[in-house]
Design an enzyme around this catalytic site. Sequence first.
Site, mmCIF file in Angstrom:
data_model
loop_
_atom_site.group_PDB
_atom_site.id
_atom_site.type_symbol
_atom_site.label_atom_id
_atom_site.label_comp_id
_atom_site.label_asym_id
_atom_site.label_seq_id
_atom_site.Cartn_x
_atom_site.Cartn_y
_atom_site.Cartn_z
ATOM 1 N N GLU A 50 0.854 -1.191 0.000
ATOM 2 C CA GLU A 50 0.000 0.000 0.000
ATOM 3 C C GLU A 50 0.892 1.243 0.000
ATOM 4 O O GLU A 50 1.741 1.404 0.887
ATOM 5 C CB GLU A 50 -0.915 -0.028 1.231
ATOM 6 C CG GLU A 50 -1.610 1.285 1.537
ATOM 7 C CD GLU A 50 -2.421 1.846 0.358
ATOM 8 O OE1 GLU A 50 -3.270 1.122 -0.173
ATOM 9 O OE2 GLU A 50 -2.176 3.015 -0.018
ATOM 10 N N SER A 130 -7.425 8.560 -2.674
ATOM 11 C CA SER A 130 -6.967 8.497 -1.283
ATOM 12 C C SER A 130 -5.755 7.599 -1.240
ATOM 13 O O SER A 130 -5.726 6.580 -1.928
ATOM 14 C CB SER A 130 -8.038 7.883 -0.371
ATOM 15 O OG SER A 130 -9.196 8.666 -0.347
ATOM 16 N N HIS A 453 -16.848 7.847 -8.312
ATOM 17 C CA HIS A 453 -17.201 6.501 -8.771
ATOM 18 C C HIS A 453 -16.644 6.269 -10.181
ATOM 19 O O HIS A 453 -17.382 5.957 -11.092
ATOM 20 C CB HIS A 453 -18.734 6.327 -8.796
ATOM 21 C CG HIS A 453 -19.377 6.396 -7.451
ATOM 22 N ND1 HIS A 453 -20.742 6.550 -7.271
ATOM 23 C CD2 HIS A 453 -18.855 6.317 -6.201
ATOM 24 C CE1 HIS A 453 -21.020 6.572 -5.974
ATOM 25 N NE2 HIS A 453 -19.891 6.434 -5.302
#
Length: 518
Positions: A50, A130, A453
């Site tokens: 990550e 993010s 989205h």
Amino acid sequence: MPTTERAARAGESRFPGEVDVAIVGSGPAGAAYARVLSELAPQLTVATFEAGPLISDPPGAHVKNIGDPEERARAQRSSEGPRPLTEAASTDTMDGYASEQRRLQRPGTFLLAKGWQREGEDGLPAAAMSSNVGGMGAHWTGACPRPGESEVIGFLPDLPVWLREAERLLDVSADVLADAPFAGEVRKRLAAAVDHDRTPDRAVQPMPLAVRRTRDGRLLWCGADTVFGDATRSNPRFTLFAEALVTRVLLDEAGTSVRGVRVRDRRTATDHTVAARYVVVAGDSLRTPQLLHASGVRPPALGRYLNDQPQVVYAVRMRDLPDEPAVPQDGAGITASSGVAWVPFTDAHPFHGQVMQLDASPVPLADDLLPGSVVGLGWFCAKDLRAEDRVAFRDDALDEYGMPEMEIHYRLTEADHATIDRARTEILHAAAALGEPLDDTPPLVFPAGASLHYQGTVRMGDTDDGTCVCDPAGQVWGVRGLFVAGNGVIPTATACNPTLTAVALAVGGARSIAETER
Ligand SMILES: Cc1cc2nc3c(=O)[nH]c(=O)nc-3n(C[C@H](O)[C@H](O)[C@H](O)COP(=O)(O)OP(=O)(O)OC[C@H]3O[C@@H](n4cnc5c(N)ncnc54)[C@H](O)[C@@H]3O)c2cc1C
């Protein structure tokens, strides 16, 4: 319990030399791979890399579950990558709900620095990302409707089974806020206005939400931590590495099979190779194609069919309500007063309606406000899909992470403008059934990208015909062992919130790896 890695000795790499499966990204889609593999193929070594930091406990937990506002703000700022908001910024993602700001940055996210609009095009001014353990799933609203009618991916017979499994992984429930103050009244009024031509499964109903109630009555927002679950956290062969940016997927010489990943340790600014038999890229709809591009995997459909759901919003104050006592704030900093109703997408009404009783009014109102009595209506529209709408990548310029810079090519078509006009009309019709407008401003159309989205950029197809990137299991056509995951895989023009579907497709992909390894 090596959910996050143990400290490496000075000078050593903290990453393993080899794993069976390397997962890029720890949002809900990447977490779903880790969970399903932990349950069905516990013999495999799995590592998640990550790019962003660990911000919550358990890893991937939603920031709304952090009770202390200062700690919550810190977690949000740490997720905002290269351009964090100021310390004074609000911690409430609903702030600015009715804002006309073209480039509204929501807490926990950051906008594209460059390349978000080409001259003469609409672009995606509000496109955001993010960077943190848990991805956007640590900041989201948790609405998890199932796709319906033409939103459904027709060539996947197992999709209903995977959606059920995704609901289990995300702990989705339609009951959790269904009895919030006035929630039943909201649904009753909406149903009277819009249900006349709908089948029961597409009628007005409580929104399925990835939210659960603890034994002591508090609400907990589910994120990637819920998806990882105890099965992943207790898997001794699973490791999660934070601040670990994958800069390249490594292939064999022919470019037809994966060999591993190149990872930059962002703590030490050193690069390492981790061999892997499978690589799953779940880095969101913009950064998944970016990593494939950087790795020389460039099928014709890569980055194309980019779509974001145009969003129309409006707010009303419910009329003719009985006086009810205010519901107190709960300890986690969220209120139990907010119901969420769902007006499902249908082909006849190609909008997904999310009707939220707001914790606070989006415009200043009198102080005598009853909790749940101000209602925000959000109509998400299905986009007219086009290959020309795309995220492209520059080979001569790098972004703040040192990855190929993005360039968005994006237009709303005449069909899109017609759909948005219809959404304006239909939202006013639904709003009129509920109450009175807060002021005399018409429904607001959010700037493109604001729905968060984004879909289509690594889309799935049932044949390798140049219009899709991966097969029905999520494996990139022609590259054995390379899988893609996340909203970018969804090939249909959806209006409903996409995360449940993305997690369902990740379930299908992870099961296919587990099956191969049996
Ligand atoms: C305020 C808000 C409200 C939302 N509400 C809803 C909602 O109600 N319903 C819904 O369905 N969706 C909602 N969303 C969107 C939802 O959060 C996303 O659809 C979902 O998180 C996508 O999951 P993902 O795993 O595909 O990607 P993400 O959650 O974006 O995670 C991707 C992760 O990959 C990491 N990454 C990227 N590239 C690399 C790399 N090269 N190396 C290592 N790591 C990398 C990123 O840092 C990131 O952490 C909302 C989002 C926000 C911000």
